[in-house]
Design a protein around this motif. Sequence first.
Motif, PDB file in Angstrom:
ATOM      1  N   HIS A 197       0.845  -1.178   0.097  1.00  0.00           N
ATOM      2  CA  HIS A 197       0.003  -0.015  -0.021  1.00  0.00           C
ATOM      3  C   HIS A 197       1.008   1.242   0.072  1.00  0.00           C
ATOM      4  O   HIS A 197       0.309   2.248  -0.310  1.00  0.00           O
ATOM      5  CB  HIS A 197      -0.929  -0.040   1.044  1.00  0.00           C
ATOM      6  CG  HIS A 197      -1.952  -1.089   1.392  1.00  0.00           C
ATOM      7  ND1 HIS A 197      -2.571  -1.692   0.004  1.00  0.00           N
ATOM      8  CD2 HIS A 197      -2.380  -1.695   2.343  1.00  0.00           C
ATOM      9  CE1 HIS A 197      -3.420  -2.567   0.320  1.00  0.00           C
ATOM     10  NE2 HIS A 197      -3.471  -2.679   1.662  1.00  0.00           N
ATOM     11  N   ASP A 207      -0.158  -2.730  -6.166  1.00  0.00           N
ATOM     12  CA  ASP A 207      -0.748  -2.740  -4.728  1.00  0.00           C
ATOM     13  C   ASP A 207      -1.228  -4.056  -4.598  1.00  0.00           C
ATOM     14  O   ASP A 207      -1.578  -5.042  -5.545  1.00  0.00           O
ATOM     15  CB  ASP A 207      -1.863  -1.536  -4.641  1.00  0.00           C
ATOM     16  CG  ASP A 207      -2.112  -0.986  -3.430  1.00  0.00           C
ATOM     17  OD1 ASP A 207      -1.650  -1.859  -2.675  1.00  0.00           O
ATOM     18  OD2 ASP A 207      -3.095  -0.329  -3.138  1.00  0.00           O
ATOM     19  N   LEU A 261      -4.633  -5.858  -3.525  1.00  0.00           N
ATOM     20  CA  LEU A 261      -6.082  -5.923  -3.332  1.00  0.00           C
ATOM     21  C   LEU A 261      -6.490  -6.481  -2.203  1.00  0.00           C
ATOM     22  O   LEU A 261      -7.465  -6.153  -1.586  1.00  0.00           O
ATOM     23  CB  LEU A 261      -6.821  -6.318  -4.696  1.00  0.00           C
ATOM     24  CG  LEU A 261      -6.338  -5.559  -6.256  1.00  0.00           C
ATOM     25  CD1 LEU A 261      -7.271  -6.481  -7.104  1.00  0.00           C
ATOM     26  CD2 LEU A 261      -6.587  -4.237  -6.049  1.00  0.00           C
ATOM     27  N   ASP A 262      -5.837  -7.272  -2.055  1.00  0.00           N
ATOM     28  CA  ASP A 262      -6.270  -8.357  -0.716  1.00  0.00           C
ATOM     29  C   ASP A 262      -4.970  -9.198  -0.305  1.00  0.00           C
ATOM     30  O   ASP A 262      -3.782  -9.055  -1.159  1.00  0.00           O
ATOM     31  CB  ASP A 262      -7.366  -9.194  -0.840  1.00  0.00           C
ATOM     32  CG  ASP A 262      -7.513 -10.075  -1.625  1.00  0.00           C
ATOM     33  OD1 ASP A 262      -6.536 -10.543  -2.189  1.00  0.00           O
ATOM     34  OD2 ASP A 262      -8.608 -10.258  -2.342  1.00  0.00           O
ATOM     35  N   THR A 275      -4.229 -11.337  -3.703  1.00  0.00           N
ATOM     36  CA  THR A 275      -4.205 -10.640  -5.011  1.00  0.00           C
ATOM     37  C   THR A 275      -3.447  -9.410  -5.227  1.00  0.00           C
ATOM     38  O   THR A 275      -3.643  -8.435  -4.391  1.00  0.00           O
ATOM     39  CB  THR A 275      -5.647 -10.241  -5.501  1.00  0.00           C
ATOM     40  OG1 THR A 275      -6.622 -11.526  -5.097  1.00  0.00           O
ATOM     41  CG2 THR A 275      -6.023 -10.051  -6.827  1.00  0.00           C
ATOM     42  N   ALA A 320      -2.174  -6.455  -8.092  1.00  0.00           N
ATOM     43  CA  ALA A 320      -2.540  -5.471  -9.310  1.00  0.00           C
ATOM     44  C   ALA A 320      -1.560  -4.447  -9.602  1.00  0.00           C
ATOM     45  O   ALA A 320      -1.057  -3.806  -8.555  1.00  0.00           O
ATOM     46  CB  ALA A 320      -4.016  -5.208  -9.161  1.00  0.00           C
ATOM     47  N   ILE A 353     -11.956  -1.427  -9.913  1.00  0.00           N
ATOM     48  CA  ILE A 353     -10.657  -1.426  -9.467  1.00  0.00           C
ATOM     49  C   ILE A 353      -9.936  -0.496 -10.529  1.00  0.00           C
ATOM     50  O   ILE A 353      -8.990   0.078 -10.290  1.00  0.00           O
ATOM     51  CB  ILE A 353     -10.138  -2.888  -9.889  1.00  0.00           C
ATOM     52  CG1 ILE A 353     -10.446  -4.030  -8.916  1.00  0.00           C
ATOM     53  CG2 ILE A 353      -8.481  -3.065 -10.113  1.00  0.00           C
ATOM     54  CD1 ILE A 353     -10.482  -5.308  -9.018  1.00  0.00           C
ATOM     55  N   GLN A 355      -9.974   3.131  -9.166  1.00  0.00           N
ATOM     56  CA  GLN A 355      -9.198   3.240  -7.952  1.00  0.00           C
ATOM     57  C   GLN A 355      -7.630   3.593  -8.661  1.00  0.00           C
ATOM     58  O   GLN A 355      -7.120   4.374  -8.071  1.00  0.00           O
ATOM     59  CB  GLN A 355      -9.255   1.964  -7.051  1.00  0.00           C
ATOM     60  CG  GLN A 355      -7.964   1.880  -5.895  1.00  0.00           C
ATOM     61  CD  GLN A 355      -8.084   0.404  -5.399  1.00  0.00           C
ATOM     62  OE1 GLN A 355      -8.940  -0.125  -5.499  1.00  0.00           O
ATOM     63  NE2 GLN A 355      -6.935   0.166  -5.088  1.00  0.00           N
ATOM     64  N   PHE A 356      -7.310   2.815  -9.522  1.00  0.00           N
ATOM     65  CA  PHE A 356      -5.889   2.834 -10.066  1.00  0.00           C
ATOM     66  C   PHE A 356      -5.782   4.013 -10.969  1.00  0.00           C
ATOM     67  O   PHE A 356      -4.858   4.910 -10.972  1.00  0.00           O
ATOM     68  CB  PHE A 356      -5.646   1.477 -10.842  1.00  0.00           C
ATOM     69  CG  PHE A 356      -4.964   0.498  -9.960  1.00  0.00           C
ATOM     70  CD1 PHE A 356      -3.517   0.367  -9.763  1.00  0.00           C
ATOM     71  CD2 PHE A 356      -5.863  -0.243  -9.141  1.00  0.00           C
ATOM     72  CE1 PHE A 356      -3.318  -0.740  -8.716  1.00  0.00           C
ATOM     73  CE2 PHE A 356      -5.536  -1.316  -8.305  1.00  0.00           C
ATOM     74  CZ  PHE A 356      -4.038  -1.565  -8.383  1.00  0.00           C
ATOM     75  N   VAL A 415      -4.484  -7.922 -12.990  1.00  0.00           N
ATOM     76  CA  VAL A 415      -4.723  -8.356 -11.850  1.00  0.00           C
ATOM     77  C   VAL A 415      -4.104  -9.947 -11.720  1.00  0.00           C
ATOM     78  O   VAL A 415      -4.170 -10.881 -12.769  1.00  0.00           O
ATOM     79  CB  VAL A 415      -6.253  -8.685 -11.552  1.00  0.00           C
ATOM     80  CG1 VAL A 415      -6.533  -9.302 -10.080  1.00  0.00           C
ATOM     81  CG2 VAL A 415      -6.807  -7.497 -11.584  1.00  0.00           C
ATOM     82  N   ARG A 461      -3.132 -13.224  -9.088  1.00  0.00           N
ATOM     83  CA  ARG A 461      -3.473 -14.120  -8.045  1.00  0.00           C
ATOM     84  C   ARG A 461      -1.976 -14.655  -7.690  1.00  0.00           C
ATOM     85  O   ARG A 461      -1.114 -15.257  -8.315  1.00  0.00           O
ATOM     86  CB  ARG A 461      -4.323 -15.160  -8.679  1.00  0.00           C
ATOM     87  CG  ARG A 461      -4.740 -16.151  -7.576  1.00  0.00           C
ATOM     88  CD  ARG A 461      -5.590 -17.304  -7.953  1.00  0.00           C
ATOM     89  NE  ARG A 461      -6.738 -16.716  -8.695  1.00  0.00           N
ATOM     90  CZ  ARG A 461      -7.640 -16.853  -9.801  1.00  0.00           C
ATOM     91  NH1 ARG A 461      -6.793 -17.649 -10.708  1.00  0.00           N
ATOM     92  NH2 ARG A 461      -8.317 -16.469 -10.310  1.00  0.00           N
TER      93      ARG A 461
END
Length: 157
Positions: free
Chosen positions: A13, A39, A41-42, A45, A47, A99, A102-103, A121, A123
């Motif tokens: 972040h 960043d 995402l969780d 994930t 991205a 998404i 946000q980006f 994105v 994984r």
Amino acid sequence: MVKLPKDVVEVFHDPEVIKTLCTVNEEGIPHSVYKWSFDALDNETLAFMELLETSHTYKNMLKHHWANKMVSVDVISTERNIFYQIKGEPFRFVREGPIWDQFLKRVWAKTPDADPAGVWVIRVKEVINQNYEIRRAQEEERVINQRTWRRIVGARP
């Protein structure tokens, strides 16, 4: 599913932390590039926003996506003593929605004239702590007598 440690998610972040992406082309030649927009995402994930649709990164990411091949992401924070390599699979390319918004907001704040290609994105499939002390301990456990055989003689500070 593999998950990122909480401190690694937090480091992603931070826009000032160094984040790089490594892909390979069809000849297997590596292509490594700094991606400040990376960043988490969780905790499963990652991205980043690809700024140039004609770049080597974009072409390589498409090929990795189509062939289900993994990419490598490094995140480095010397301040927090965090050095991780994350291997993952590109599974989605986003050009609209939350998404993207946000980006795009983040990118335009830093580079207002950008016309980005989209958001890749990824994984998370493997997480490797590359901290020297941790890696050394792992290698000493893995290789019998590693410390005995590999000890370099000489004056140390």
